[in-house]
Design a protein around this motif. Structure first.
Motif, PDB file in Angstrom:
ATOM      1  N   MET A 268     146.078  23.846 112.361  1.00 47.24           N
ATOM      2  CA  MET A 268     145.818  25.130 112.442  1.00 47.24           C
ATOM      3  C   MET A 268     147.178  25.635 112.207  1.00 47.24           C
ATOM      4  O   MET A 268     148.226  25.330 112.659  1.00 47.24           O
ATOM      5  CB  MET A 268     145.508  25.281 114.131  1.00 47.24           C
ATOM      6  N   VAL A 269     147.290  26.791 111.435  1.00 48.52           N
ATOM      7  CA  VAL A 269     148.153  27.734 110.987  1.00 48.52           C
ATOM      8  C   VAL A 269     148.884  28.743 112.279  1.00 48.52           C
ATOM      9  O   VAL A 269     147.889  29.258 113.031  1.00 48.52           O
ATOM     10  CB  VAL A 269     147.924  28.742 109.826  1.00 48.52           C
ATOM     11  N   THR A 270     150.139  28.380 112.401  1.00 49.28           N
ATOM     12  CA  THR A 270     150.717  29.110 113.286  1.00 49.28           C
ATOM     13  C   THR A 270     151.642  30.324 113.052  1.00 49.28           C
ATOM     14  O   THR A 270     151.678  31.284 113.645  1.00 49.28           O
ATOM     15  CB  THR A 270     151.595  28.201 114.518  1.00 49.28           C
ATOM     16  N   LYS A 271     152.015  29.979 111.896  1.00 44.98           N
ATOM     17  CA  LYS A 271     152.766  31.207 111.159  1.00 44.98           C
ATOM     18  C   LYS A 271     152.245  31.205 109.603  1.00 44.98           C
ATOM     19  O   LYS A 271     152.378  30.277 109.066  1.00 44.98           O
ATOM     20  CB  LYS A 271     154.398  30.908 111.090  1.00 44.98           C
ATOM     21  N   ARG A 272     151.751  32.407 109.224  1.00 48.07           N
ATOM     22  CA  ARG A 272     151.584  32.448 107.786  1.00 48.07           C
ATOM     23  C   ARG A 272     152.623  33.024 107.052  1.00 48.07           C
ATOM     24  O   ARG A 272     153.516  33.749 107.165  1.00 48.07           O
ATOM     25  CB  ARG A 272     150.446  33.490 107.551  1.00 48.07           C
ATOM     26  N   ARG A 273     152.949  32.431 105.820  1.00 46.01           N
ATOM     27  CA  ARG A 273     154.274  32.822 104.987  1.00 46.01           C
ATOM     28  C   ARG A 273     153.747  33.146 103.645  1.00 46.01           C
ATOM     29  O   ARG A 273     152.814  32.820 102.852  1.00 46.01           O
ATOM     30  CB  ARG A 273     154.939  31.561 104.713  1.00 46.01           C
ATOM     31  N   VAL A 274     154.387  34.458 103.136  1.00 44.79           N
ATOM     32  CA  VAL A 274     154.334  34.901 101.764  1.00 44.79           C
ATOM     33  C   VAL A 274     155.711  34.826 101.217  1.00 44.79           C
ATOM     34  O   VAL A 274     156.280  35.357 101.824  1.00 44.79           O
ATOM     35  CB  VAL A 274     153.526  36.212 101.776  1.00 44.79           C
ATOM     36  N   TYR A 275     155.643  34.426 100.095  1.00 45.87           N
ATOM     37  CA  TYR A 275     156.997  34.402  99.421  1.00 45.87           C
ATOM     38  C   TYR A 275     157.161  35.171  98.144  1.00 45.87           C
ATOM     39  O   TYR A 275     155.934  35.449  97.277  1.00 45.87           O
ATOM     40  CB  TYR A 275     157.429  32.936  98.867  1.00 45.87           C
ATOM     41  N   ALA A 276     158.117  35.810  97.952  1.00 46.09           N
ATOM     42  CA  ALA A 276     158.488  36.613  96.946  1.00 46.09           C
ATOM     43  C   ALA A 276     159.419  36.032  96.038  1.00 46.09           C
ATOM     44  O   ALA A 276     160.475  35.665  96.536  1.00 46.09           O
ATOM     45  CB  ALA A 276     158.590  38.036  97.230  1.00 46.09           C
ATOM     46  N   PHE A 277     159.430  35.869  94.595  1.00 49.55           N
ATOM     47  CA  PHE A 277     160.175  35.465  93.749  1.00 49.55           C
ATOM     48  C   PHE A 277     160.592  36.367  92.801  1.00 49.55           C
ATOM     49  O   PHE A 277     159.621  36.976  92.225  1.00 49.55           O
ATOM     50  CB  PHE A 277     159.799  34.250  93.404  1.00 49.55           C
ATOM     51  N   ALA A 278     161.688  36.357  92.168  1.00 47.58           N
ATOM     52  CA  ALA A 278     162.310  37.049  91.079  1.00 47.58           C
ATOM     53  C   ALA A 278     161.475  36.544  89.642  1.00 47.58           C
ATOM     54  O   ALA A 278     160.928  35.413  89.851  1.00 47.58           O
ATOM     55  CB  ALA A 278     163.571  37.033  90.752  1.00 47.58           C
ATOM     56  N   ALA A 279     161.559  37.111  88.539  1.00 45.91           N
ATOM     57  CA  ALA A 279     161.123  36.395  87.233  1.00 45.91           C
ATOM     58  C   ALA A 279     161.567  35.070  87.278  1.00 45.91           C
ATOM     59  O   ALA A 279     162.897  34.886  87.486  1.00 45.91           O
ATOM     60  CB  ALA A 279     161.207  37.542  86.292  1.00 45.91           C
TER      61      ALA A 279
END
Length: 330
Positions: free
Chosen positions: A270-281
């Motif tokens: 089960m997921v306890t923390k959701r992560r979304v990553y942002a990256f430059a080009a």
């Protein structure tokens, strides 16, 4: 959106599958072992060139390409007999970092005009299958590569790549709190994603792509009518979110919760923390170079078909400020 776990139609263009499979099975059962190896490796290598470049997350985010020892950027390491890929550090970058593999010491953050990215060998486990069981597959060689080799190789590379990204973000947060991570609780919202973009956009960089899992993507879709607007909300309810961008930025969605999200420590998955990553080009983020080609090995020994993938790869991040993370506690 760009899905990372679906089949690639380009595979069908490589050959007439039934004809290839018949040739392959004839060689497995009756042919010369050397002929089998030559045929299967040529076919497998051609398929891998299409497949792997479309699936692994890190290959999409970084400047990906194949190099050879004749490339002027491929040089011998001054400390040992290994090869490295020399890369200029971006002018606005404060430091670069490389992925180290297989017991090598952890590299420090590198400052200056250029940095060396070491090549390391990735090898999948040796897959073994009885030739009689192989006959049950509709696409024998495809099944071997797809289910037992390609996924193993790309998961290893994504695992160490995102482990390095997490380390870089954690180190930046230790030195400059709030410079690399946005945190919160509950569902992923438009406002939180905009805050994530700002961590890059305010540094003479632009957030070019997002990486998230399906659970995070589903969380983002729990938006209100005011967020999406009536026509778009109606379309989403009927067809799902079918676009390849969120708020103008590319989005890559993965099934690799165990690599990208934080899971419960009790082993429940089960997921306890959701992560979304942002990256430059990619040109501002770093490089993913493969030395020569990915190799597919196959051999039939006394009725047992054995196969394996190997690859020499170098992964480096040329700007440690070209990445950021949104972390939402569930």
């Amino acid at each position: 959106m760009q899905l990372l776990n679906t089949d690639n139609d380009q595979f069908e263009k490589l050959a007439e599958c039934q004809k290839v499979n018949q040739q392959f099975m004839q060689l497995v059962r009756f042919g010369d072992p050397q002929e089998l190896k030559k045929f299967a490796q040529e076919y497998g290598n051609a398929w891998i060139k299409v497949r792997l470049r479309e699936r692994a997350v890190m290959r999409k985010l970084l400047m990906f390409g194949n190099v050879t020892v004749s490339d002027r950027n491929v040089q011998r390491n001054t400390l040992d007999d290994t090869l490295v890929y020399m890369k200029d550090i971006e002018p606005f970058s404060r430091a670069a970092s490389v992925v180290t593999i297989r017991g090598r010491g952890e590299a420090q953050y590198i400052e200056g005009k250029r940095y060396a990215i070491p090549f390391a060998k990735f090898v999948t486990p040796l897959f073994m299958k009885d030739e009689n069981e192989l006959l049950a597959y509709d696409l024998p060689l495809n099944q071997i590569i797809e289910e037992n080799s390609a996924k193993d190789l790309e998961e290893k590379q994504d695992a160490i790549g995102f482990a390095k990204v997490n380390q870089i973000i954690a180190d930046r947060e230790t030195l400059f709190a709030g410079s690399a991570k946005v945190t919160g609780n509950g569902e992923i919202t438009k406002e939180k994603i905009l805050d994530l973009f700002n961590l890059l956009d305010q540094r003479r960089l632009v957030a070019d792509a997002l990486v998230m899992t399906w659970t995070s993507y589903n969380s983002f879709l729990k938006q209100t009518l005011q967020t999406f607007g009536d026509p778009l909300l109606s379309e989403i309810i009927q067809k799902g979110y079918t676009y390849d961008r969120i708020l103008g930025r590319k989005v890559y969605i993965s099934v690799k919760n165990d690599i990208i999200d934080v899971l419960n420590s009790n082993g429940s998955g089960m997921v306890t923390k959701r992560r979304v990553y942002a990256f430059a080009a990619p040109r501002y983020l770093g490089d993913f170079k493969v030395l020569n080609d990915t190799k597919f090995y196959i051999e039939n020994r006394f009725g047992t078909v054995m196969s394996q993938l190997s690859e020499m790869a170098a992964i480096g991040f040329g700007n440690i400020h070209a990445m950021a993370c949104l972390e939402m506690t569930v």
